[in-house]
Design a protein around this motif. Structure first.
Motif, PDB file in Angstrom:
ATOM      1  N   GLU A  91      -7.038  -6.076  -1.680  1.00 13.80           N
ATOM      2  CA  GLU A  91      -7.092  -4.811  -1.247  1.00 13.80           C
ATOM      3  C   GLU A  91      -5.971  -4.693  -0.537  1.00 13.80           C
ATOM      4  O   GLU A  91      -5.430  -3.382  -0.275  1.00 13.80           O
ATOM      5  CB  GLU A  91      -8.061  -5.130   0.198  1.00 13.80           C
ATOM      6  CG  GLU A  91      -9.654  -5.240  -0.400  1.00 13.80           C
ATOM      7  CD  GLU A  91      -9.936  -6.529  -0.887  1.00 13.80           C
ATOM      8  OE1 GLU A  91     -11.032  -6.875  -1.170  1.00 13.80           O
ATOM      9  OE2 GLU A  91      -8.870  -7.416  -0.742  1.00 13.80           O
ATOM     10  N   PHE A  92      -5.027  -5.538   0.007  1.00 17.72           N
ATOM     11  CA  PHE A  92      -3.487  -5.255   0.498  1.00 17.72           C
ATOM     12  C   PHE A  92      -2.775  -4.456  -0.495  1.00 17.72           C
ATOM     13  O   PHE A  92      -2.141  -3.657  -0.403  1.00 17.72           O
ATOM     14  CB  PHE A  92      -2.968  -6.633   1.075  1.00 17.72           C
ATOM     15  CG  PHE A  92      -1.538  -6.735   1.540  1.00 17.72           C
ATOM     16  CD1 PHE A  92      -1.229  -5.697   2.444  1.00 17.72           C
ATOM     17  CD2 PHE A  92      -0.640  -7.169   0.676  1.00 17.72           C
ATOM     18  CE1 PHE A  92       0.033  -5.541   2.934  1.00 17.72           C
ATOM     19  CE2 PHE A  92       0.485  -7.094   0.982  1.00 17.72           C
ATOM     20  CZ  PHE A  92       1.099  -6.300   2.199  1.00 17.72           C
ATOM     21  N   LEU A  93      -2.778  -5.202  -1.654  1.00 17.52           N
ATOM     22  CA  LEU A  93      -1.757  -4.662  -2.867  1.00 17.52           C
ATOM     23  C   LEU A  93      -2.366  -3.079  -3.257  1.00 17.52           C
ATOM     24  O   LEU A  93      -1.365  -2.448  -3.394  1.00 17.52           O
ATOM     25  CB  LEU A  93      -1.928  -5.562  -3.932  1.00 17.52           C
ATOM     26  CG  LEU A  93      -1.201  -7.055  -3.800  1.00 17.52           C
ATOM     27  CD1 LEU A  93      -1.493  -7.796  -4.900  1.00 17.52           C
ATOM     28  CD2 LEU A  93       0.091  -7.115  -3.407  1.00 17.52           C
ATOM     29  N   LEU A  94      -3.406  -3.076  -3.277  1.00 17.18           N
ATOM     30  CA  LEU A  94      -4.004  -1.638  -3.569  1.00 17.18           C
ATOM     31  C   LEU A  94      -3.381  -0.560  -2.869  1.00 17.18           C
ATOM     32  O   LEU A  94      -3.604   0.619  -3.094  1.00 17.18           O
ATOM     33  CB  LEU A  94      -5.482  -1.672  -3.817  1.00 17.18           C
ATOM     34  CG  LEU A  94      -6.059  -2.624  -4.836  1.00 17.18           C
ATOM     35  CD1 LEU A  94      -7.596  -2.689  -4.932  1.00 17.18           C
ATOM     36  CD2 LEU A  94      -5.486  -1.753  -6.250  1.00 17.18           C
ATOM     37  N   GLN A  95      -3.191  -0.721  -1.623  1.00 18.77           N
ATOM     38  CA  GLN A  95      -2.476   0.131  -0.778  1.00 18.77           C
ATOM     39  C   GLN A  95      -1.091   0.631  -1.191  1.00 18.77           C
ATOM     40  O   GLN A  95      -0.758   1.909  -0.917  1.00 18.77           O
ATOM     41  CB  GLN A  95      -2.378  -0.433   0.656  1.00 18.77           C
ATOM     42  CG  GLN A  95      -3.532  -0.725   1.579  1.00 18.77           C
ATOM     43  CD  GLN A  95      -3.300  -1.150   2.959  1.00 18.77           C
ATOM     44  OE1 GLN A  95      -2.431  -0.634   3.651  1.00 18.77           O
ATOM     45  NE2 GLN A  95      -3.656  -2.376   3.279  1.00 18.77           N
ATOM     46  N   SER A  96      -0.715  -0.069  -2.077  1.00 18.17           N
ATOM     47  CA  SER A  96       0.723   0.538  -2.816  1.00 18.17           C
ATOM     48  C   SER A  96       0.422   0.871  -4.369  1.00 18.17           C
ATOM     49  O   SER A  96       1.500   1.031  -5.037  1.00 18.17           O
ATOM     50  CB  SER A  96       1.772  -0.884  -3.113  1.00 18.17           C
ATOM     51  OG  SER A  96       1.956  -1.216  -1.383  1.00 18.17           O
ATOM     52  N   LEU A  97      -0.876   1.127  -4.718  1.00 18.92           N
ATOM     53  CA  LEU A  97      -1.299   1.968  -5.820  1.00 18.92           C
ATOM     54  C   LEU A  97      -1.221   3.401  -5.813  1.00 18.92           C
ATOM     55  O   LEU A  97      -1.979   3.796  -5.134  1.00 18.92           O
ATOM     56  CB  LEU A  97      -2.477   1.356  -6.343  1.00 18.92           C
ATOM     57  CG  LEU A  97      -2.790   1.780  -7.775  1.00 18.92           C
ATOM     58  CD1 LEU A  97      -1.926   1.586  -8.743  1.00 18.92           C
ATOM     59  CD2 LEU A  97      -4.247   1.100  -8.147  1.00 18.92           C
ATOM     60  N   ASP A  98      -0.308   3.937  -6.521  1.00 23.70           N
ATOM     61  CA  ASP A  98      -0.435   5.319  -6.590  1.00 23.70           C
ATOM     62  C   ASP A  98      -1.274   5.955  -7.628  1.00 23.70           C
ATOM     63  O   ASP A  98      -1.023   5.769  -8.895  1.00 23.70           O
ATOM     64  CB  ASP A  98       1.007   5.933  -6.991  1.00 23.70           C
ATOM     65  CG  ASP A  98       0.955   7.508  -6.857  1.00 23.70           C
ATOM     66  OD1 ASP A  98      -0.160   8.150  -6.901  1.00 23.70           O
ATOM     67  OD2 ASP A  98       2.149   8.205  -6.590  1.00 23.70           O
ATOM     68  N   MET A  99      -2.587   6.307  -7.331  1.00 23.31           N
ATOM     69  CA  MET A  99      -3.595   6.573  -8.259  1.00 23.31           C
ATOM     70  C   MET A  99      -3.545   7.832  -9.105  1.00 23.31           C
ATOM     71  O   MET A  99      -3.477   7.861 -10.321  1.00 23.31           O
ATOM     72  CB  MET A  99      -4.949   6.772  -7.769  1.00 23.31           C
ATOM     73  CG  MET A  99      -5.933   5.347  -7.359  1.00 23.31           C
ATOM     74  SD  MET A  99      -5.972   4.411  -9.037  1.00 23.31           S
ATOM     75  CE  MET A  99      -7.007   5.321  -9.800  1.00 23.31           C
ATOM     76  N   THR A 100      -2.553   8.867  -8.623  1.00 20.25           N
ATOM     77  CA  THR A 100      -2.201  10.116  -9.048  1.00 20.25           C
ATOM     78  C   THR A 100      -1.352   9.740 -10.164  1.00 20.25           C
ATOM     79  O   THR A 100      -1.519  10.201 -11.494  1.00 20.25           O
ATOM     80  CB  THR A 100      -1.735  10.994  -8.095  1.00 20.25           C
ATOM     81  OG1 THR A 100      -2.770  11.171  -7.183  1.00 20.25           O
ATOM     82  CG2 THR A 100      -1.406  12.396  -8.779  1.00 20.25           C
TER      83      THR A 100
END
Length: 245
Positions: A149-158
């Motif tokens: 969950e922490f890492l996914l805050q740095s994922l740019d889905m766009t």
């Protein structure tokens, strides 16, 4: 220049916040907003993180220089983990820029643990094949609870990419878990705030801390681990506010 998020507050000494490895300024939004009740607060994306520029180096002298570039006057500085090491180097190299220093759950020592596991996990995510963060999380299932969950805050889905310079962070990992051999003493007030359940700041590190930071005070937050600001935000905020007051 680092990307900054500014929280306006009453006139006074600003507080500069430097996040830890794989983090970003947005991770500190709630705490920064609360602390801005008494002062301006500036949270940054460190280099190779968030919306800040990417560089080939991730040495602490460079990270400290990045922080100095953001500062137009002396500030109070708070850093967690990697950000705490950068804040310490800043205080040692440019003590006139730092009025009060808060180091969250890290010491000026070399650690033996590596963060290669999360890096390899992020590399294995099929960014082209995911349609949601849930898809990405499923591919990070081997990580410890809460890390995905922490890492996914740095994922740019766009853009279907990580807002982390993974290759450089991996190449510079020895520098990140280490601490540079630098001269200097910071004579200002310093608080080393740890999680009571964390093993990052061992008793044997205290003499080294006191040598570099002779006015250092030590405090622990009960029930908190390394991510003390996320696990016990109210207690963390109260400890920081009391020290700054």
């Amino acid at each position: 220049m680092l990307n900054t998020v500014i929280y306006d507050g009453p006139a006074g000494t600003p507080l500069l916040i430097a996040h830890g490895l794989f983090g970003s300024a947005r991770n500190w939004g709630v705490i920064a907003k609360r602390l801005s009740v008494t002062r301006p607060v500036i949270a940054v994306d460190m280099r190779n993180h968030g919306q800040s520029p990417w560089h080939d180096s991730h040495a602490y002298a460079d990270l400290a220089g990045d922080l100095a570039d953001v500062m137009d006057r002396p500030m109070d500085v708070l850093g967690h983990s990697m950000g705490g090491k950068a804040a310490m180097v800043l205080a040692l190299q440019a003590p006139a820029l730092v009025r009060r220093l808060i180091v969250a759950d890290i010491a000026p020592v070399t650690y033996t643990h590596s963060q290669d596991g999360p890096i390899e996990a992020m590399r294995r995510v099929d960014l082209a094949g995911i349609s949601s963060r849930t898809d990405a999380k499923a591919q990070l299932s081997e990580l410890e609870p809460g890390v995905a969950e922490f890492l996914l805050q740095s994922l740019d889905m766009t853009a279907r990419k990580w807002r982390l310079n993974i290759d450089v962070l991996a190449a510079e990992m020895d520098k990140i878990i280490g601490f540079p051999e630098i001269a200097g003493i910071f004579e200002g007030p310093a608080l080393f705030l740890s999680g009571a359940q964390s093993d990052y700041v061992q008793p044997e590190a205290r003499p080294k801390i006191k040598t570099r930071f002779p006015k250092a005070k030590f405090a622990k937050i009960p029930g908190a681990g390394h991510w003390l600001h996320a696990e016990k935000p109210r207690e963390f905020e109260a400890a920081v506010a009391a020290f700054l007051a």
